[in-house]
Design a protein around this motif. Structure first.
Motif, PDB file in Angstrom:
ATOM      1  N   PHE A 771       0.826  -1.199   0.000  1.00 34.32           N
ATOM      2  CA  PHE A 771       0.000   0.000   0.000  1.00 34.32           C
ATOM      3  C   PHE A 771       0.865   1.255   0.000  1.00 34.32           C
ATOM      4  O   PHE A 771       2.078   1.198   0.245  1.00 34.32           O
ATOM      5  CB  PHE A 771      -0.917   0.000   1.223  1.00 34.32           C
ATOM      6  CG  PHE A 771      -0.191   0.019   2.538  1.00 34.32           C
ATOM      7  CD1 PHE A 771       0.170   1.220   3.141  1.00 34.32           C
ATOM      8  CD2 PHE A 771       0.152  -1.166   3.171  1.00 34.32           C
ATOM      9  CE1 PHE A 771       0.849   1.240   4.344  1.00 34.32           C
ATOM     10  CE2 PHE A 771       0.830  -1.154   4.382  1.00 34.32           C
ATOM     11  CZ  PHE A 771       1.183   0.054   4.970  1.00 34.32           C
ATOM     12  N   ASN A 772       0.223   2.376  -0.256  1.00 36.02           N
ATOM     13  CA  ASN A 772       0.877   3.679  -0.218  1.00 36.02           C
ATOM     14  C   ASN A 772       0.792   4.213   1.217  1.00 36.02           C
ATOM     15  O   ASN A 772      -0.307   4.527   1.682  1.00 36.02           O
ATOM     16  CB  ASN A 772       0.181   4.630  -1.197  1.00 36.02           C
ATOM     17  CG  ASN A 772       0.830   5.991  -1.280  1.00 36.02           C
ATOM     18  OD1 ASN A 772       1.219   6.567  -0.268  1.00 36.02           O
ATOM     19  ND2 ASN A 772       0.934   6.520  -2.497  1.00 36.02           N
ATOM     20  N   PRO A 773       1.907   4.320   1.945  1.00 35.40           N
ATOM     21  CA  PRO A 773       1.845   4.721   3.363  1.00 35.40           C
ATOM     22  C   PRO A 773       1.301   6.133   3.576  1.00 35.40           C
ATOM     23  O   PRO A 773       0.637   6.395   4.572  1.00 35.40           O
ATOM     24  CB  PRO A 773       3.295   4.588   3.834  1.00 35.40           C
ATOM     25  CG  PRO A 773       4.118   4.647   2.590  1.00 35.40           C
ATOM     26  CD  PRO A 773       3.291   4.041   1.518  1.00 35.40           C
ATOM     27  N   VAL A 774       1.579   7.053   2.648  1.00 33.93           N
ATOM     28  CA  VAL A 774       1.084   8.419   2.787  1.00 33.93           C
ATOM     29  C   VAL A 774      -0.435   8.435   2.664  1.00 33.93           C
ATOM     30  O   VAL A 774      -1.148   9.068   3.458  1.00 33.93           O
ATOM     31  CB  VAL A 774       1.726   9.345   1.732  1.00 33.93           C
ATOM     32  CG1 VAL A 774       1.119  10.743   1.809  1.00 33.93           C
ATOM     33  CG2 VAL A 774       3.238   9.399   1.928  1.00 33.93           C
ATOM     34  N   GLN A 775      -0.957   7.710   1.661  1.00 38.09           N
ATOM     35  CA  GLN A 775      -2.402   7.644   1.492  1.00 38.09           C
ATOM     36  C   GLN A 775      -3.057   6.907   2.657  1.00 38.09           C
ATOM     37  O   GLN A 775      -4.141   7.291   3.113  1.00 38.09           O
ATOM     38  CB  GLN A 775      -2.737   6.953   0.172  1.00 38.09           C
ATOM     39  CG  GLN A 775      -2.370   7.775  -1.055  1.00 38.09           C
ATOM     40  CD  GLN A 775      -2.735   7.064  -2.345  1.00 38.09           C
ATOM     41  OE1 GLN A 775      -2.943   5.853  -2.367  1.00 38.09           O
ATOM     42  NE2 GLN A 775      -2.792   7.819  -3.436  1.00 38.09           N
ATOM     43  N   ALA A 776      -2.403   5.850   3.148  1.00 34.33           N
ATOM     44  CA  ALA A 776      -2.964   5.103   4.270  1.00 34.33           C
ATOM     45  C   ALA A 776      -3.085   5.986   5.504  1.00 34.33           C
ATOM     46  O   ALA A 776      -4.108   5.975   6.202  1.00 34.33           O
ATOM     47  CB  ALA A 776      -2.095   3.887   4.572  1.00 34.33           C
ATOM     48  N   ARG A 777      -2.047   6.766   5.776  1.00 35.59           N
ATOM     49  CA  ARG A 777      -2.087   7.664   6.925  1.00 35.59           C
ATOM     50  C   ARG A 777      -3.194   8.715   6.750  1.00 35.59           C
ATOM     51  O   ARG A 777      -3.899   9.061   7.702  1.00 35.59           O
ATOM     52  CB  ARG A 777      -0.727   8.346   7.095  1.00 35.59           C
ATOM     53  CG  ARG A 777      -0.643   9.260   8.328  1.00 35.59           C
ATOM     54  CD  ARG A 777       0.738   9.884   8.446  1.00 35.59           C
ATOM     55  NE  ARG A 777       0.773  10.836   9.554  1.00 35.59           N
ATOM     56  CZ  ARG A 777       1.003  10.514  10.814  1.00 35.59           C
ATOM     57  NH1 ARG A 777       1.238   9.246  11.129  1.00 35.59           N
ATOM     58  NH2 ARG A 777       1.000  11.439  11.760  1.00 35.59           N
ATOM     59  N   THR A 778      -3.352   9.207   5.517  1.00 34.20           N
ATOM     60  CA  THR A 778      -4.409  10.186   5.237  1.00 34.20           C
ATOM     61  C   THR A 778      -5.788   9.594   5.511  1.00 34.20           C
ATOM     62  O   THR A 778      -6.650  10.236   6.122  1.00 34.20           O
ATOM     63  CB  THR A 778      -4.323  10.656   3.773  1.00 34.20           C
ATOM     64  OG1 THR A 778      -3.049  11.275   3.551  1.00 34.20           O
ATOM     65  CG2 THR A 778      -5.426  11.655   3.460  1.00 34.20           C
ATOM     66  N   LEU A 779      -6.005   8.345   5.068  1.00 33.58           N
ATOM     67  CA  LEU A 779      -7.296   7.703   5.280  1.00 33.58           C
ATOM     68  C   LEU A 779      -7.571   7.462   6.764  1.00 33.58           C
ATOM     69  O   LEU A 779      -8.693   7.659   7.240  1.00 33.58           O
ATOM     70  CB  LEU A 779      -7.360   6.383   4.513  1.00 33.58           C
ATOM     71  CG  LEU A 779      -7.430   6.484   2.986  1.00 33.58           C
ATOM     72  CD1 LEU A 779      -7.450   5.094   2.355  1.00 33.58           C
ATOM     73  CD2 LEU A 779      -8.650   7.264   2.534  1.00 33.58           C
ATOM     74  N   ILE A 780      -6.542   7.037   7.498  1.00 36.25           N
ATOM     75  CA  ILE A 780      -6.724   6.799   8.935  1.00 36.25           C
ATOM     76  C   ILE A 780      -7.041   8.113   9.650  1.00 36.25           C
ATOM     77  O   ILE A 780      -7.938   8.178  10.501  1.00 36.25           O
ATOM     78  CB  ILE A 780      -5.466   6.138   9.540  1.00 36.25           C
ATOM     79  CG1 ILE A 780      -5.261   4.736   8.944  1.00 36.25           C
ATOM     80  CG2 ILE A 780      -5.577   6.051  11.056  1.00 36.25           C
ATOM     81  CD1 ILE A 780      -3.957   4.083   9.336  1.00 36.25           C
ATOM     82  N   LYS A 781      -6.322   9.155   9.276  1.00 36.10           N
ATOM     83  CA  LYS A 781      -6.551  10.463   9.894  1.00 36.10           C
ATOM     84  C   LYS A 781      -7.969  10.955   9.606  1.00 36.10           C
ATOM     85  O   LYS A 781      -8.645  11.505  10.491  1.00 36.10           O
ATOM     86  CB  LYS A 781      -5.512  11.451   9.364  1.00 36.10           C
ATOM     87  CG  LYS A 781      -5.477  12.780  10.125  1.00 36.10           C
ATOM     88  CD  LYS A 781      -4.320  13.631   9.629  1.00 36.10           C
ATOM     89  CE  LYS A 781      -4.277  14.962  10.394  1.00 36.10           C
ATOM     90  NZ  LYS A 781      -3.154  15.824   9.928  1.00 36.10           N
TER      91      LYS A 781
END
Length: 809
Positions: A771-781
């Motif tokens: 997965f894309n870690p930047v996008q994953a963090r954005t989704l979690i946030k």
């Protein structure tokens, strides 16, 4: 003597009737600090001093208004400019105001600014509607600081300049921008352009000829055109200064140059006696040369009228709406592509203009065929015998068959398993390539229906006049009766009517929402044989309509509304159209039966793909991110862009369907109570919902707002990320809400820390590639913010969409 008395009485009755009607404010000036209010849209208007043009609120459909300028004497008040063509305001508390600071502002019911003039507003005196149809803002010295002529919508008026910064874009019947543009191109050539995300190309002047052959200047940097009062269209790029001239060239005729929804540019002349329009000049005499007319993969041909058809191996994507074109019966993808399983279908005298992957010269037919069949992205190829020119196609846009026996031939790639035996290949059976004369009066009346602008009035008004005159004379009927009769006639005259085109053009169908009989749906579903799913609102069955459209038919349960209320709410739902919302085709309301007919979505629900172990479909990271974005766009449309607030109240993976390309479509969005845009409704407190997705304010009995959908969306984000049901994701034996609150608190704490490895453990382990870690963090946030206990702290869906777009690669 009797005749004179009848005439006098009839005239007196008519005059007395009009005396009772509130007189429209015939002012042409809007002074500083003044407003036009939507509640009095029929009388509170501006009108040019000669009465040619009016400006004010225009009702585009029920409870929806634009601030517009129109020809006063045209039937159905033909609009020539709108401030907000695709963002109508509501029928209450909306106003356009010339503020004290000099700016002109259009505000919706809640004070939201929907449009404002753009300029340097110092020492503004007033706004003024000129006899040219130009609405201007003047300062104390008489200088124009803003004018509507600088920001046209779909129409140019005489004396209005066509410049490097002005353009026309048609407005469709669904009140959204069309796919065509009229403006100066990058080569400073006045052009008609087909503009969609996949392609953008010029179709007028003729792209198959060079500019010299098209009568245009090739070396020119000036960009200036104008439409003269006499019907002459001049432009700086016209060779030798030769203008285009109207068939009825001359003075004292009201005209407009309009880019219509079918992509054709037409010059119209107004008949002052009956308010009808006639076409005096048209850019495209052959409608099939308009690019994109039949949508992606569609083919335009003459039989003998311009007609759209799908090529062999393709079917219409949205029956009734050719702008969406055709789709392959079996989609060819690069996954497991086998060129041995492909074949080509020959389409003589046919071309899909542009979208060439490459251009190979002097090659054999077999070489050209091998180039396309070896490339999984090639849709087909054009081959020209004699020259050996080879054009492999990446897309299939602007398809047409030629009305002359042209040497162009398309070879369309389809899977071998797709049978094309007996399929009619589109072809043109008219070989007169250029009409000798434009005869606007020989139009087929059926072609006029889709274009709502102009009305042909009946010829019986004088009969009604004398008829009621004699009635008044001999029976001394009360004036009110005569007035009522005339009012009835006028209502018929001013009923919304339809514009006709210059030639037998493309028939646009923008809405198929209709009422179905129960018998039709019994037949379509084969007596409700194939069940697709069952939920709290009813059971869904698969069906096939008589036009071969696959549909989903939902039998609604526990519908409490009466028949009229049910149909009224559905009339609103039927107008909702967004790519991330399941399209509602119609309904049935007979006796106790309440059914909804919607589009059939191929890949079923997100829940079935995410949580069903027997399902062999695995969503990759890009697919999940795109689903998150698509669902956010659909909810943002429901919350912020609909003319009625629509709160879903049951956002969950079961109500998110995935089409053949795994594009998400939200379903069941119209089954909750519809809220007026005036705010929350105290009656909407406990509509429905699913445990685990219900916002905490429901438990406390607070009024429902759009923030309940935001909360549910946050839960769906966590499930998309983890690939796990929320009931399984939260640990412990307590209430789901309590455990979810603890999970959110834990995620919030981790987001504030510098350690990032915990994201690997939270995201679905089945994902491959990573997965894309930047996008994953954005989704979690985003999920954490959506799941705030205090609903006022949750973001709006518009904000979520913007955040996801900024994170999208």
């Amino acid at each position: 003597m009797a005749f004179s008395l009848a005439t006098v009485l009839a005239t007196a009755s008519i005059l007395s009737f009009f005396a009772l009607i509130p007189r429209a404010a015939s002012r042409d000036i809007l002074s500083l600090g003044s407003s036009l209010r939507v509640e009095s849209y029929q009388t509170n208007i501006l009108q040019s001093s000669d009465g040619t043009f009016s400006s004010g609120f225009y009702e585009v459909y029920t409870n929806a208004f634009t601030f517009s300028i129109w020809y006063s004497k045209a039937a159905n008040k033909t609009i020539v400019w709108s401030a907000n063509p695709d963002r109508p305001v509501h029928a209450r508390r909306s106003a356009v105001t010339l503020r004290k600071d000099g700016n002109m502002v259009l505000m919706d019911y809640d004070g939201t600014v929907m449009w404002q003039a753009d300029g340097n507003f110092t020492n503004v005196r007033h706004a003024h509607l000129l006899n040219t149809g130009n609405l201007i803002i003047e300062d104390s010295r008489g200088n124009t600081v803003w004018q509507s002529f600088d920001s046209p919508t779909d129409t140019f008026l005489p004396t209005q300049h066509i410049t490097a910064t002005t353009k026309l874009v048609p407005t469709t019947q669904s009140h959204s921008p069309g796919n065509y543009i009229f403006r100066f191109s990058d080569l400073s050539v006045l052009s008609l352009i087909y503009d969609v995300p996949e392609v953008s190309d010029v179709y007028w002047p003729d792209p198959d000829q060079n500019l010299y052959q098209d009568g245009r200047n090739q070396y020119n940097s000036t960009r200036l055109g104008t439409l003269g009062n006499s019907g002459i269209l001049a432009s700086s790029d016209f060779a030798d200064g030769q203008p285009l001239v109207a068939l009825d060239a001359g003075s004292n005729i009201n005209r407009r140059l309009t880019l219509d929804p079918d992509g054709n540019l037409r010059l119209y002349s107004l008949n002052d006696s009956d308010g009808s329009w006639s076409v005096s000049m048209v850019a495209m005499s052959q409608p099939c040369n308009i690019h994109g007319l039949c949508g992606p993969s569609g083919i335009c041909h003459y039989s003998p009228k311009p007609t759209c058809s799908c090529p062999p191996g393709y079917v219409m994507r949205n029956p009734g709406n050719w702008t969406e074109g055709c789709m392959a019966i079996v989609n060819i993808t690069c996954d497991h592509y086998d060129k041995k399983s492909m074949k080509f279908v020959k389409l003589p005298n046919t071309d899909f203009w542009g979208s060439d992957q490459q251009h190979r010269l002097s090659v054999s037919f077999q070489t050209c065929r091998n180039i396309c069949i070896s490339d999984c992205t090639c849709k087909g190829f054009q081959y020209q015998e004699g020259t050996g020119s080879c054009y492999p196609k990446a897309y299939l846009f602007s398809g047409r068959t030629y009305p002359t026996k042209d040497v162009r031939t398309i070879y369309l790639k389809v899977p071998i398993k797709v049978s094309v035996l007996g399929v009619v290949i589109p072809h043109s059976n008219v070989f007169d390539s250029v009409p000798r004369q434009l005869d606007c009066d020989q139009m087929n009346k059926s072609i006029r229906k889709p274009f709502p602008d102009v009305h042909k009035t009946g010829g019986g008004e004088s009969k009604w006049f004398y008829f009621y005159g004699f009635i008044a004379a001999f029976f001394v009927v009360e004036v009110s009766f005569i007035s009522f009769a005339w009012f009835f006639v006028l209502r018929r005259e001013l009923r919304p009517s339809e514009l006709w085109a210059a030639e037998e053009g493309y028939k646009v169908m923008t809405s198929n929402f209709r009422r179905y009989s129960y018998r039709e749906l019994v037949k379509a579903t084969r007596k409700f044989k194939v069940e697709l799913g069952k939920g709290g609102s009813g059971t869904v069955y698969k069906g096939v309509l008589e036009d071969d459209r696959q549909v989903a038919v939902k039998k609604l349960e526990n519908v409490r509304q009466g028949k009229e209320e049910f149909q009224a709410e559905l009339s609103i739902i039927g107008r909702i159209n967004h790519m991330n919302l399941v399209r509602i085709w119609g309904f049935c309301s007979e006796g106790s039966h309440r059914l909804l007919v919607s589009e059939y979505v191929e890949n079923g629900s997100l829940a079935n793909i995410l949580f069903n172990d027997k399902n062999n479909i695995l969503l990759d990271w890009k697919g999940r991110f795109d689903i998150a974005l698509g669902v956010a766009k659909g909810l943002a449309y429901l919350h912020h862009e609909c003319l009625e607030w629509v709160i879903h109240c049951d956002v969950k993976p079961e109500n998110i369907l995935l089409d053949e390309n795994f594009e998400p479509k939200i379903t069941d969005f119209g089954l909750a109570k519809l809220l007026n845009r005036g705010g929350s409704n105290q009656n909407v407190s406990h509509i429905r919902g699913t445990l685990g997705y219900i916002a905490p304010e429901w438990v406390s009995g607070l009024p429902i707002t759009v923030k309940v959908d935001v909360y549910s969306y946050g839960v769906v984000l966590l499930e998309l990320l983890s690939g796990t049901r929320i009931s399984e994701l939260v640990e412990g034996s307590g209430e789901v809400h309590d455990m979810l609150r603890k999970l959110v608190r834990m995620l919030s704490d981790k987001l504030e820390g510098k350690e990032q490895s915990w994201i690997d453990g939270f995201v679905d382990a089945k994902l491959n590639p990573p997965f894309n870690p930047v996008q994953a963090r954005t989704l979690i946030k985003l999920a954490v913010s959506c799941l705030e206990e205090d609903r006022s702290r949750r973001p709006t869906m518009e904000y979520i969409v913007q955040t996801l777009l900024s994170a999208d690669d």
